[in-house]
Design an enzyme around this catalytic site. Sequence first.
Site, PDB file in Angstrom:
ATOM      1  N   TYR A   1      21.039  29.828  49.903  1.00  0.00           N
ATOM      2  CA  TYR A   1      20.909  30.317  51.282  1.00  0.00           C
ATOM      3  C   TYR A   1      19.566  30.967  51.597  1.00  0.00           C
ATOM      4  O   TYR A   1      19.405  31.565  52.642  1.00  0.00           O
ATOM      5  CB  TYR A   1      22.034  31.299  51.598  1.00  0.00           C
ATOM      6  CG  TYR A   1      22.196  32.401  50.562  1.00  0.00           C
ATOM      7  CD1 TYR A   1      21.212  33.365  50.366  1.00  0.00           C
ATOM      8  CD2 TYR A   1      23.342  32.459  49.777  1.00  0.00           C
ATOM      9  CE1 TYR A   1      21.354  34.348  49.413  1.00  0.00           C
ATOM     10  CE2 TYR A   1      23.489  33.445  48.814  1.00  0.00           C
ATOM     11  CZ  TYR A   1      22.488  34.379  48.641  1.00  0.00           C
ATOM     12  OH  TYR A   1      22.627  35.346  47.692  1.00  0.00           O
TER      13      TYR A   1
ATOM     14  N   CYS B   1      61.951  46.092  21.536  1.00  0.00           N
ATOM     15  CA  CYS B   1      62.234  45.443  22.818  1.00  0.00           C
ATOM     16  C   CYS B   1      62.982  46.405  23.742  1.00  0.00           C
ATOM     17  O   CYS B   1      63.994  46.990  23.341  1.00  0.00           O
ATOM     18  CB  CYS B   1      63.070  44.180  22.589  1.00  0.00           C
ATOM     19  SG  CYS B   1      63.628  43.422  24.126  1.00  0.00           S
TER      20      CYS B   1
ATOM     21  N   GLU C   1      26.033  33.647  58.775  1.00  0.00           N
ATOM     22  CA  GLU C   1      26.551  32.761  57.724  1.00  0.00           C
ATOM     23  C   GLU C   1      27.434  33.568  56.781  1.00  0.00           C
ATOM     24  O   GLU C   1      27.383  34.795  56.793  1.00  0.00           O
ATOM     25  CB  GLU C   1      25.379  32.126  56.962  1.00  0.00           C
ATOM     26  CG  GLU C   1      24.595  33.142  56.162  1.00  0.00           C
ATOM     27  CD  GLU C   1      23.237  32.637  55.691  1.00  0.00           C
ATOM     28  OE1 GLU C   1      22.630  31.807  56.386  1.00  0.00           O
ATOM     29  OE2 GLU C   1      22.799  33.101  54.631  1.00  0.00           O
TER      30      GLU C   1
ATOM     31  N   LYS D   1      28.952  35.631  53.720  1.00  0.00           N
ATOM     32  CA  LYS D   1      28.436  36.418  52.600  1.00  0.00           C
ATOM     33  C   LYS D   1      29.293  36.003  51.406  1.00  0.00           C
ATOM     34  O   LYS D   1      30.447  36.428  51.269  1.00  0.00           O
ATOM     35  CB  LYS D   1      28.560  37.915  52.872  1.00  0.00           C
ATOM     36  CG  LYS D   1      27.964  38.757  51.754  1.00  0.00           C
ATOM     37  CD  LYS D   1      27.917  40.216  52.155  1.00  0.00           C
ATOM     38  CE  LYS D   1      27.197  41.073  51.124  1.00  0.00           C
ATOM     39  NZ  LYS D   1      27.560  40.866  49.744  1.00  0.00           N
TER      40      LYS D   1
ATOM     41  N   CYS E   1      59.279  39.777  21.758  1.00  0.00           N
ATOM     42  CA  CYS E   1      60.608  40.007  21.208  1.00  0.00           C
ATOM     43  C   CYS E   1      61.045  38.649  20.689  1.00  0.00           C
ATOM     44  O   CYS E   1      61.073  37.676  21.439  1.00  0.00           O
ATOM     45  CB  CYS E   1      61.542  40.484  22.312  1.00  0.00           C
ATOM     46  SG  CYS E   1      63.270  40.351  21.855  1.00  0.00           S
TER      47      CYS E   1
ATOM     48  N   CYS F   1      66.761  44.606  24.087  1.00  0.00           N
ATOM     49  CA  CYS F   1      67.706  44.422  22.979  1.00  0.00           C
ATOM     50  C   CYS F   1      67.362  45.297  21.776  1.00  0.00           C
ATOM     51  O   CYS F   1      68.061  45.288  20.771  1.00  0.00           O
ATOM     52  CB  CYS F   1      67.775  42.958  22.566  1.00  0.00           C
ATOM     53  SG  CYS F   1      66.293  42.416  21.703  1.00  0.00           S
TER      54      CYS F   1
ATOM     55  N   CYS G   1      68.174  37.642  22.944  1.00  0.00           N
ATOM     56  CA  CYS G   1      67.913  38.845  23.728  1.00  0.00           C
ATOM     57  C   CYS G   1      68.333  38.571  25.183  1.00  0.00           C
ATOM     58  O   CYS G   1      67.880  37.587  25.778  1.00  0.00           O
ATOM     59  CB  CYS G   1      66.420  39.188  23.666  1.00  0.00           C
ATOM     60  SG  CYS G   1      65.902  40.389  24.889  1.00  0.00           S
TER      61      CYS G   1
ATOM     62  N   ASP H   1      30.988  35.699  47.969  1.00  0.00           N
ATOM     63  CA  ASP H   1      31.351  36.743  47.014  1.00  0.00           C
ATOM     64  C   ASP H   1      31.312  36.155  45.606  1.00  0.00           C
ATOM     65  O   ASP H   1      32.338  35.866  45.013  1.00  0.00           O
ATOM     66  CB  ASP H   1      32.744  37.273  47.350  1.00  0.00           C
ATOM     67  CG  ASP H   1      33.009  38.593  46.672  1.00  0.00           C
ATOM     68  OD1 ASP H   1      32.069  39.154  46.083  1.00  0.00           O
ATOM     69  OD2 ASP H   1      34.155  39.063  46.722  1.00  0.00           O
TER      70      ASP H   1
ATOM     71  N   LYS I   1      30.661  43.604  56.704  1.00  0.00           N
ATOM     72  CA  LYS I   1      31.706  43.551  55.674  1.00  0.00           C
ATOM     73  C   LYS I   1      33.093  43.558  56.309  1.00  0.00           C
ATOM     74  O   LYS I   1      33.360  44.320  57.233  1.00  0.00           O
ATOM     75  CB  LYS I   1      31.580  44.772  54.751  1.00  0.00           C
ATOM     76  CG  LYS I   1      30.239  44.842  54.035  1.00  0.00           C
ATOM     77  CD  LYS I   1      30.246  44.020  52.780  1.00  0.00           C
ATOM     78  CE  LYS I   1      30.768  44.823  51.661  1.00  0.00           C
ATOM     79  NZ  LYS I   1      30.146  44.674  50.394  1.00  0.00           N
TER      80      LYS I   1
HETATM   81  S1  IVH Z   1      20.461  37.175  51.824  1.00  0.00           S
HETATM   82  C1  IVH Z   1      16.351  38.880  50.934  1.00  0.00           C
HETATM   83  N1  IVH Z   1      22.605  35.750  52.294  1.00  0.00           N
HETATM   84  O1  IVH Z   1      24.917  39.601  48.702  1.00  0.00           O
HETATM   85  C2  IVH Z   1      17.599  38.076  50.906  1.00  0.00           C
HETATM   86  N2  IVH Z   1      22.678  37.297  50.496  1.00  0.00           N
HETATM   87  O2  IVH Z   1      25.209  42.484  48.808  1.00  0.00           O
HETATM   88  C3  IVH Z   1      18.803  38.932  50.776  1.00  0.00           C
HETATM   89  N3  IVH Z   1      24.812  37.311  49.263  1.00  0.00           N
HETATM   90  O3  IVH Z   1      22.063  40.327  46.801  1.00  0.00           O
HETATM   91  C4  IVH Z   1      20.035  38.206  50.493  1.00  0.00           C
HETATM   92  N4  IVH Z   1      25.796  35.744  50.470  1.00  0.00           N
HETATM   93  O4  IVH Z   1      23.439  38.176  46.195  1.00  0.00           O
HETATM   94  C5  IVH Z   1      22.044  36.707  51.521  1.00  0.00           C
HETATM   95  N5  IVH Z   1      24.424  34.392  52.834  1.00  0.00           N
HETATM   96  C6  IVH Z   1      23.860  35.336  52.064  1.00  0.00           C
HETATM   97  C7  IVH Z   1      24.559  35.933  50.988  1.00  0.00           C
HETATM   98  C8  IVH Z   1      23.935  36.928  50.216  1.00  0.00           C
HETATM   99  C9  IVH Z   1      25.913  36.579  49.446  1.00  0.00           C
HETATM  100  C10 IVH Z   1      24.656  38.322  48.202  1.00  0.00           C
HETATM  101  C11 IVH Z   1      23.281  38.385  47.585  1.00  0.00           C
HETATM  102  C12 IVH Z   1      22.834  39.816  47.834  1.00  0.00           C
HETATM  103  C13 IVH Z   1      24.129  40.519  47.978  1.00  0.00           C
HETATM  104  C14 IVH Z   1      23.986  41.832  48.711  1.00  0.00           C
END
Ligand code: IVH
Length: 703
Positions: free
Chosen positions: A252, A444, A139, A141, A462, A447, A467, A143, A350
Amino acid sequence: MYSKEQEQKLIHDSQELLKQLKHAQNFLLHSENETEQLRKIIRYHEWKYYVQSEIAITDFEFDQLYDLLKRTEAEHHDWITSDSPTQRVAKGLTKEFPEVQHLVPMLSLDNSYDAEDLNDWDERVKKLIEDSNVEYCVEPKFDGAGISLVYENNQFMRGATRGDGSVGEEITTNCKQLRSIPLSADFKKYGIHKIEIRGEVLINKNSFQKINEKRIKDGLPPFGNPRNAASGGLRIKDSSEVGKRGMEAFLYHISVAEDESGNDLLASGGIKSHSHAIETLDSLGFKSPRKEFFIAKNIADVIDYCHQFEKRRENLPYEIDGLVIKVDKLELQKKCGYTSHHPRWAIAYKFAAKQATTELLKVEYQVGRTGAITPVAKLEPIALAGVTVSSVSMFNEEFIREKDIRVHDKVLVERAGEVIPYIVMPIVEARTGAEEKIIFPTHCPVCDSKLFKPETEANWRCINYNCPAQVSERIIHYVSKDAMDIAGLGEKIVEEFVAQNFIHTIPDIYNLNFEAIGKLEGWKEKSINNLKAAIEKSKTQSLPRLLFGLGIRFVGETTAKKLAQQVNDISEFQNFSVEQLQAIEDVGPKVAVSIHDFFHDENNLKIISQLKESGVNTQHTKTESAMDGKLFGKTFLFTGTMNMKRSDAEEMVETNGGNILGSVTSKLNYLVVGEDAGSKLAKAQKLGTVNIIREADFLKMIE
Ligand code: IVH
């Protein structure tokens, strides 16, 4: 969450109430039962809009229903429930957010960067569970900023930030401002009495861009990335501001789930797997990763999916910095266990870095069309997520001071998605002593007149209206594609014409001395004729384009459109009071004052009358022509890569009386698809009520 029949019934009930409201604006509900029914209706619309990103009624209709609930509850205080949609109300200023202990520590994730790392992790997992068969979930991650939510007895009790992982800050009231977080949910259906849910609060790319545009307009430094904006957004002290950032919560993870006797449902098999947890959250009305969720039979499938997904990353409406791979079965997760830092049953994959360090070579100062001075860092060119970056804005003096950025510093630069690249921070450890403090100019750079800084603003200015830098920028803006669109008057040419004293003000464009231009290097009869034709054509541009092109402070394209709708001719704005201007949609107090001042400035009025004399259109004829326009009453949305510019296509719709929608909903009549159309197309096909047409078909419609 809702069956088709339930949705139909809720929409039907909404329409019935709206009908009654039409007849009697002030009518109230008469029973507690009816009031609870209305809450259900409003909760449904909140879910539809904020969780599903679709709409079933307009914003205006929603507001009417919400208002009905509020008025009814005001008459019958004893009918108010703590999970009523009205209880999302902000509670004024918070002095400090109290500390809270998480029920279970919020751990971090271990990272992986390539197939090899993932294969190694797969080996480790298999050893821990003593089995070579294991299914994984993949799934996004997200941000954003981590949150934890606690519900008891179906009611939302507490929201907290991640903090240091064991202790976070209590932000319950702020969480209630996010309408994707339900105030109550039917956990009892699954035998759950107490639950702690983990997730991430995000700002989608669209809202982020809008927030930053507004911040820049207001003279504030823009947020560097959506993550910062979200994490700051959760901790805003004035809770009434929280709802304005367009934040949404994805959930999640279920970290605690207990029944009434305190039995652990995660251990007893009440919830068997991660995918089961996600389904449960989804069915209870939470925003979950379900739409982007993949169950893989083995690590090879995981790796394939990761590689595919990286390409789709830019198409998602929100930022992600990778994917998370999790062992699906909770029983197996338990066997894997935890380190003090992260679970062994999950790993983050990542994506390629969007950050890099490079040297700041020098600072240049740009003068904008309103005279604002912007410091620009010239960098040793560096590749960032596929683009070479050699110059980034540092916004204003405050930005430089706050981060203590110096010339010759090694700086960390980030470029995330469509976000403009920016300096995250200087690498202080890499300093050699040869770095020089940045001294902001007092005069500036173009000018040489003295700079001023109004107290309420972030930028030095300015204030010399003549100018040359400002004159050039004003003209460049006026002739730009989204304003009067005079092809042939590019930036370099405008700068040259200004330097040659051919142009001082906007109306000078219409009185150019072509004989003199012909004497300049590079100008031939043909290029002169092209320029003449482009200038001539600009005289017929619409009023919104003219209003935008005039460069009134704080008036962007959208505001210009809204303004134009108020008048038949531009001259009418001279008679608008600040209050009248403020009554226009999209126009706040600051914008109203700016527009008012603009139309009471003699210089500007002279410019407008000169433009009129030159034959430039100053009238707004849209509404009449739109009424009998070919697309009157029809709604459109464009998706995928097209031959036309998206904004041109949208303008064609509007000038023909049609409307543009922001997303695929049952209200959409036509989806115009270009190459590589993605989720919008899929959604329209699924809905089945949208006409899906190609660019050529669209052009035929307005032929
Ligand atoms: S699971 C024990 N799932 O990424 C559960 N984390 O870099 C651990 N994060 O602290 C987290 N998307 O804040 C999980 N689909 C996802 C996530 C996720 C973002 C964040 C979360 C975690 C951080 C670690």
